[in-house]
Design an enzyme around this catalytic site. Structure first.
Site, PDB file in Angstrom:
ATOM      1  N   CYS A 143      30.907 -33.963 -25.050  1.00  0.00           N
ATOM      2  CA  CYS A 143      30.198 -34.138 -23.871  1.00  0.00           C
ATOM      3  C   CYS A 143      30.986 -34.236 -22.564  1.00  0.00           C
ATOM      4  O   CYS A 143      30.398 -34.144 -21.574  1.00  0.00           O
ATOM      5  CB  CYS A 143      29.100 -35.154 -23.888  1.00  0.00           C
TER       6      CYS A 143
ATOM      7  N   ASN B 118      32.302 -42.496 -31.424  1.00  0.00           N
ATOM      8  CA  ASN B 118      32.271 -40.731 -31.379  1.00  0.00           C
ATOM      9  C   ASN B 118      33.747 -40.215 -31.576  1.00  0.00           C
ATOM     10  O   ASN B 118      34.078 -39.184 -31.945  1.00  0.00           O
ATOM     11  CB  ASN B 118      31.384 -40.364 -30.586  1.00  0.00           C
TER      12      ASN B 118
ATOM     13  N   HIS C 173      22.056 -32.507 -35.717  1.00  0.00           N
ATOM     14  CA  HIS C 173      23.363 -31.493 -35.565  1.00  0.00           C
ATOM     15  C   HIS C 173      24.567 -32.248 -36.317  1.00  0.00           C
ATOM     16  O   HIS C 173      25.616 -31.425 -36.348  1.00  0.00           O
ATOM     17  CB  HIS C 173      23.378 -30.809 -34.449  1.00  0.00           C
TER      18      HIS C 173
ATOM     19  N   GLY D  57      20.047 -37.001 -29.423  1.00  0.00           N
ATOM     20  CA  GLY D  57      20.704 -38.367 -29.532  1.00  0.00           C
ATOM     21  C   GLY D  57      20.716 -38.783 -28.186  1.00  0.00           C
ATOM     22  O   GLY D  57      20.229 -40.111 -27.806  1.00  0.00           O
TER      23      GLY D  57
ATOM     24  N   THR E 199       4.809 -30.469 -27.431  1.00  0.00           N
ATOM     25  CA  THR E 199       4.458 -29.638 -28.613  1.00  0.00           C
ATOM     26  C   THR E 199       5.774 -29.746 -29.742  1.00  0.00           C
ATOM     27  O   THR E 199       6.892 -29.605 -29.149  1.00  0.00           O
ATOM     28  CB  THR E 199       4.282 -28.033 -28.606  1.00  0.00           C
TER      29      THR E 199
ATOM     30  N   SER F 226      20.869 -37.631 -34.452  1.00  0.00           N
ATOM     31  CA  SER F 226      20.751 -36.226 -33.935  1.00  0.00           C
ATOM     32  C   SER F 226      20.915 -35.566 -35.035  1.00  0.00           C
ATOM     33  O   SER F 226      22.307 -35.888 -35.929  1.00  0.00           O
ATOM     34  CB  SER F 226      21.611 -36.173 -32.764  1.00  0.00           C
TER      35      SER F 226
ATOM     36  N   GLN G 193      26.897 -40.807 -34.932  1.00  0.00           N
ATOM     37  CA  GLN G 193      27.840 -40.303 -35.645  1.00  0.00           C
ATOM     38  C   GLN G 193      27.708 -41.241 -37.022  1.00  0.00           C
ATOM     39  O   GLN G 193      28.475 -40.738 -38.025  1.00  0.00           O
ATOM     40  CB  GLN G 193      29.184 -40.902 -35.199  1.00  0.00           C
TER      41      GLN G 193
END
Length: 393
Positions: free
Chosen positions: A326, A152, A202, A72, A238, A200, A180
Site C-alpha cells: 500500500c 505486515n 486475498h 481489510g 448488495t 482480507s 496477515q
C-alpha cells in the site's frame, strides 16, 4: 525470462483453483440477489450463510459475529470509526502502535482531526509492543486499543492474548488487524479476548475485494455504510456473493492445512534467513527472530537502495517487496523500520520476501544466489560502500 519465483505473498496471493471453482457458479448460475425472496435469491443467501459459518468456525466465533466487507482496509476503518462514535460518551482516547498498517494509522489521524486523542505506542527493536507501556498509556477515558496481530512488513507476532486481557481488565474494547495472521496462525477470539478483528481474503489464496470484520456479540458498533438492510443492517450494499463464497472456501482450506503448511513455511523461512545472514555481508534480519509469521523474512542490506534491488530481482523473475504494497509508491523509508530504531540510510535498503506453500527449496536457493549477485553489484556502484571498505581495510 525463465520461471517466475513469487515471494510477495504478504502483498497478495494467487487465488487457488479450488476457490475459483467454488466461486464460478455464483457468477453465471446462482446469480440471484441474496435479498430476493424467490428461490434464485435464496440460493445466494444460503451460500452467504454457509461461508459465514466456515469463517466463524476458523475463529471460534458465532456466525452472526462475522460481517463481510470489501477488504481489510474497510474493516479497519469500520472498527475504529464506529467504535469511536459509539463509545464517545465514555471517552475519546484510543491506543494503537507506531507500526500499524496505514489503514489504522490514517484512520487514527482522521479521528484526531475530529477531536479524539490517540496514543501511538513504541515497540522494541524486534517490533514487539511493550506491555508495560500499554498499561501506562491507559486512561479513564480510553475506549479502544487497536494492535495488529502480526506486522505486515517484518512479520513480528504481538502478545495478543496478554493485550486482550489488559484491555478487558480495564473495560476497554480490543481490536486487532489480523489481515496477515488469519489463516497463517491459530486464532481463537474467545481465548485471546478479541472484540473486533479485521481480515482480507486475498492474503490466503482467496479473491480480492472481500474481507470481514468480526464484531463480538454485545459490542456496540454502529452501521458503517447506510442504504440497505444487508449484513444485519450494519453494512448496506448488495453482497459480493462470489467473493464471499470464495472467502469461505479459502478460510476452510487454510484452516485444514494450517499446521502442515506453517511447519513447511517455517522450515523454508529459516533456511532463507540462515543463508542470507551467512552469505550476504552487512545484512540485518528485521523483526523477531522466532515470534514471527511462518512465511515472512525481512532484511536490510547496508549500502543498497531497496528499489534498485527489487527492480533487478524482477529482471531475474523474482517478485519481492520493500515493505507494504500500500506504500510502494512512496520514496520515504518504512515507518515500521524507523519505529524499530533503524536509521534512514539502512531502512532504505530493505527487502521483504514472503513465502507460500507453493514455494520450494530450489526457489529459495535461486533467490539467495540472485540477492548475493545483485547486492554485490549495487555495492560496487556505491561510493559510500567504497569509502567504508577503505576505512576498514
Amino acid at each position: 525470462m525463465g520461471k517466475l519465483i513469487y515471494l510477495d505473498n504478504a502483498a497478495t496471493t494467487r487465488t487457488s483453483p479450488e476457490v475459483l471453482e467454488a466461486m464460478l457458479p455464483y457468477f453465471t448460475e446462482h446469480y440471484g440477489n441474496a435479498s430476493g425472496i424467490y428461490s434464485l435469491g435464496q440460493e445466494s443467501k444460503e451460500a452467504i450463510t454457509r461461508a459465514r459459518g466456515e469463517i466463524a468456525a476458523v475463529l471460534g466465533a458465532k456466525e452472526n459475529e462475522i460481517y463481510f466487507t470489501a477488504g481489510g482496509s474497510e474493516a479497519d476503518n469500520w472498527a475504529l470509526k464506529a467504535a469511536a462514535e459509539a463509545y464517545v460518551g465514555k471517552g475519546k482516547h484510543i491506543i494503537t502502535t507506531k507500526i500499524e498498517h496505514h489503514a489504522i494509522l490514517h484512520t487514527c489521524a482522521y479521528l484526531e482531526a475530529q477531536g479524539y486523542e490517540v496514543t501511538y505506542l513504541d515497540v522494541d527493536e524486534f517490533g514487539e509492543v511493550k506491555l508495560s507501556e500499554l498499561k501506562k498509556a491507559i486512561r479513564p477515558d480510553t475506549i479502544l486499543i487497536s494492535v495488529m496481530f502480526a506486522n505486515n512488513e517484518i512479520g513480528t507476532l504481538q502478545p495478543i492474548k496478554e493485550i486482550g486481557e489488559i484491555a478487558h481488565e480495564h473495560g476497554i474494547l480490543f481490536h486487532t488487524d489480523a489481515v496477515q495472521a488469519f489463516g497463517q496462525v491459530p486464532i481463537d477470539v474467545d481465548a485471546l479476548h478479541i472484540d473486533m478483528l479485521s481480515s482480507s481474503a486475498h492474503k490466503l489464496h482467496g479473491p480480492k475485494g472481500i474481507g470481514f470484520l468480526y464484531i463480538r456479540k454485545g459490542v456496540k458498533i454502529r452501521s458503517f455504510i447506510h442504504g440497505g438492510a444487508q449484513e444485519r443492517k450494519r453494512r448496506a450494499g448488495t453482497e459480493n456473493v462470489p467473493g464471499i463464497v470464495g472467502y469461505g472456501k479459502a478460510a476452510s482450506i487454510a484452516a485444514a492445512s494450517l499446521e502442515e503448511r506453517a511447519a513447511k513455511e517455517t522450515k523454508l523461512r529459516d533456511y532463507l534467513i540462515e543463508r542470507v545472514m551467512k552469505e550476504v555481508p552487512y545484512a540485518r534480519l528485521n523483526g523477531h527472530p522466532k515470534k514471527r509469521l511462518p512465511n515472512n523474512a525481512n532484511f536490510c542490506f547496508q549500502f543498497v537502495e531497496g528499489e534498485s534491488l527489487l527492480i533487478m530481482l524482477d529482471m531475474e523473475g523474482i517478485c519481492g517487496s520493500s515493505g507494504s504494497a500500500c506504500t510502494s509508491g512512496s520514496l520515504d523509508p518504512s515507518h515500521v523500520l524507523l519505529a524499530i530504531g533503524l536509521p534512514h540510510e539502512i531502512a532504505h535498503g530493505s527487502l521483504r520476501l514472503t513465502l507460500s506453500e507453493e514455494t520450494t527449496r530450489e526457489d529459495i536457493d535461486d533467490t539467495v544466489e540472485a540477492v548475493k549477485r545483485i547486492v554485490e553489484k549495487l555495492r560496487n556502484m556505491s561510493p559510500l560502500y567504497e569509502d567504508f571498505v577503505k576505512k576498514h581495510q
